[in-house]
Design a protein around this motif. Structure first.
Motif, PDB file in Angstrom:
ATOM      1  N   LEU A   1      -5.729  10.558  -1.602  1.00  0.00           N
ATOM      2  CA  LEU A   1      -5.171   9.448  -2.356  1.00  0.00           C
ATOM      3  C   LEU A   1      -5.954   8.199  -1.981  1.00  0.00           C
ATOM      4  CD1 LEU A   1      -3.050   8.044  -4.154  1.00  0.00           C
ATOM      5  CD2 LEU A   1      -1.596   7.837  -2.126  1.00  0.00           C
TER       6      LEU A   1
ATOM      7  N   ILE B   1      -5.588   9.600   3.148  1.00  0.00           N
ATOM      8  CA  ILE B   1      -5.376   8.380   2.390  1.00  0.00           C
ATOM      9  C   ILE B   1      -6.556   7.458   2.663  1.00  0.00           C
ATOM     10  CG2 ILE B   1      -3.914   6.360   2.029  1.00  0.00           C
ATOM     11  CD1 ILE B   1      -1.537   8.031   2.941  1.00  0.00           C
TER      12      ILE B   1
ATOM     13  N   GLN C   1      -0.785  12.455   6.784  1.00  0.00           N
ATOM     14  CA  GLN C   1      -2.107  12.239   6.195  1.00  0.00           C
ATOM     15  C   GLN C   1      -2.936  11.321   7.091  1.00  0.00           C
ATOM     16  OE1 GLN C   1       0.640  11.485   3.970  1.00  0.00           O
ATOM     17  NE2 GLN C   1       0.602  13.523   3.057  1.00  0.00           N
TER      18      GLN C   1
END
Length: 419
Positions: free
Chosen positions: A227, A250, A268
């Motif tokens: 992401l 991320i 993450q």
């Protein structure tokens, strides 16, 4: 014409009589100018605001000119009653009054979706004036997202979807290309972000040129492992409950990013050019969910966020960190600029997880003390700061100020349970 006030509430005769007895008393509130009264009414749920029309002739039509609408289902017993109220208030509201803010919240069963569409259509009819929009509903709202994109004046947008499944494929897809040129605050709950074309990352926020505050809660990534949060203007980033195994990293590409707040279990890894710009970090665990190796991920956050000046964590986060093998033999390359370290003594909502209890509490406590902890958990979840963990965090900033924050937000300088 609809008598909206009578439809939603008629005070008992006894209450009306009490008001009548006081008719001769000075009514200072009603003497205030319209702009002040409308400002006061704008803080009320719309149902309560409409009910003020029975107070006196002075209040009879004031609610029609309120620049905000707050429509919450908790004020209505059934979806039918809510739908009838929405139709009437949208019909009777003064058409020349600009709608500046609209908040619609319906968490219970929501069928049919006619009411939602009616509200969105009304909001879009005021798209040049509408500044703040919030929609929290049960069900899929993907069908209304393209319609909302016509509200180009929005500065704040909050969208939450409830009642859908927890798996990635069941979450509402967030559109790849939404353009809100004035948007400064975005709050999303229970969405799935799609991968960019021919890429292994999703980058859903790059088109928001003025975004300052971003909150993503219980969101996931579809068909990608990364992401990417890319924005030249984001200052505050909040992530809540995004403990998901469907994406592993991320990437932060936000040079103005100053504050990161995280709620949940670290799952993450963070990386990117913007880590060095972050000055304040707040990490708060919720229910401990062991996805991957959260203790190693948490350690990587502290190692990579090397310029932070303020760090606030819970005792539970320190418990997770203490699971790192040979932790106290690790030399931190970061936290040289740390000025403030605060630890929240926040009880675990469901008691200590069996994993934390085994690896942390029993590791630092004698058998007798561990037995006391087990008994105490039934009435009050036990909070423990593992021994030596605070000194570990301060190894490069020994002069940093340390504060202990109790659950009721009362701070003290000591007397906290250290293992």
């Amino acid at each position: 014409m609809f008598n909206l006030a009578h439809d939603i509430m008629i005070p008992p005769n006894t209450k009306r009589a009490k008001h009548d007895d006081n008719d001769n008393e000075e009514d200072r509130l009603s003497d205030l100018p319209d702009c002040v009264l409308l400002h006061i009414l704008s803080f009320l749920n719309s149902k309560h605001a409409v009910q003020t029309c029975i107070l006196s002739p002075r209040w009879n039509n004031l609610w029609k000119y309120i620049p905000t609408l707050k429509l919450h289902s908790s004020e209505f017993r059934t979806a039918k009653k809510l739908g009838m109220f929405v139709t009437k208030i949208l019909t009777l509201r003064d058409t020349s009054t600009a709608l500046q803010a609209l908040n619609f919240k319906r968490i219970a069963s929501f069928e049919p979706q006619r009411t939602l569409k009616e509200i969105v259509n009304y909001a879009c009819s005021h798209n040049t004036q509408l500044k703040r929009l919030g929609i929290s509903v049960k069900g899929d709202i993907g069908i209304i997202l393209p319609r909302i994109s016509s509200c180009q004046a929005l500065t704040s947008l909050k969208l939450a979807v409830y009642g859908k499944g927890v798996s990635n494929c069941e979450r509402t897809l967030f559109p790849k290309h939404l353009n809100f040129p004035a948007l400064t605050s975005l709050d999303l709950s229970n969405f799935a972000f799609c991968a960019n074309d021919n890429a292994d990352h999703a980058e859903p926020f790059s088109s928001f040129s003025r975004l300052n505050n971003l909150i993503i809660s219980r969101c996931s990534v579809r068909d990608a492992s990364i992401l990417t949060i890319s924005s030249a203007t984001i200052v505050h980033l909040t992530m809540c409950g995004n403990s998901s195994s469907d994406f592993t990293k991320i990437e932060l590409s936000a040079p103005s990013l100053d504050t990161i707040t995280f709620y949940g279990t670290p799952s993450q890894r963070l990386y990117g050019s913007s880590l060095s710009s972050v000055k304040q970090v707040n990490i708060d665990e919720d229910i401990f969910i062991r996805i991957g190796e959260p203790h190693l991920i948490l350690l990587s956050w502290l190692q990579d966020l090397d310029n932070i000046k303020s760090l606030t964590v819970t005792a539970g986060i320190l418990q997770i960190l203490s699971l790192v093998p040979d932790l106290f033999n690790i030399k931190l390359p970061s936290l040289h600029n740390l000025k403030s370290l605060k630890v929240k003594l926040k009880p675990h909502p469901y008691g200590l997880s069996s994993y934390i209890r085994k690896e942390v509490v029993y590791k630092y406590k004698s058998r007798k003390e561990a037995h006391k902890i087990r008994l105490k958990e039934a009435d009050e979840p036990y909070v423990i700061i593992p021994e030596g963990i605070v000194d570990f965090l301060l190894q490069n900033s020994p002069s940093a100020e340390v504060g202990i924050i109790h659950y009721m937000s009362k701070e003290s300088a000591g007397n906290y349970p250290v293992g």
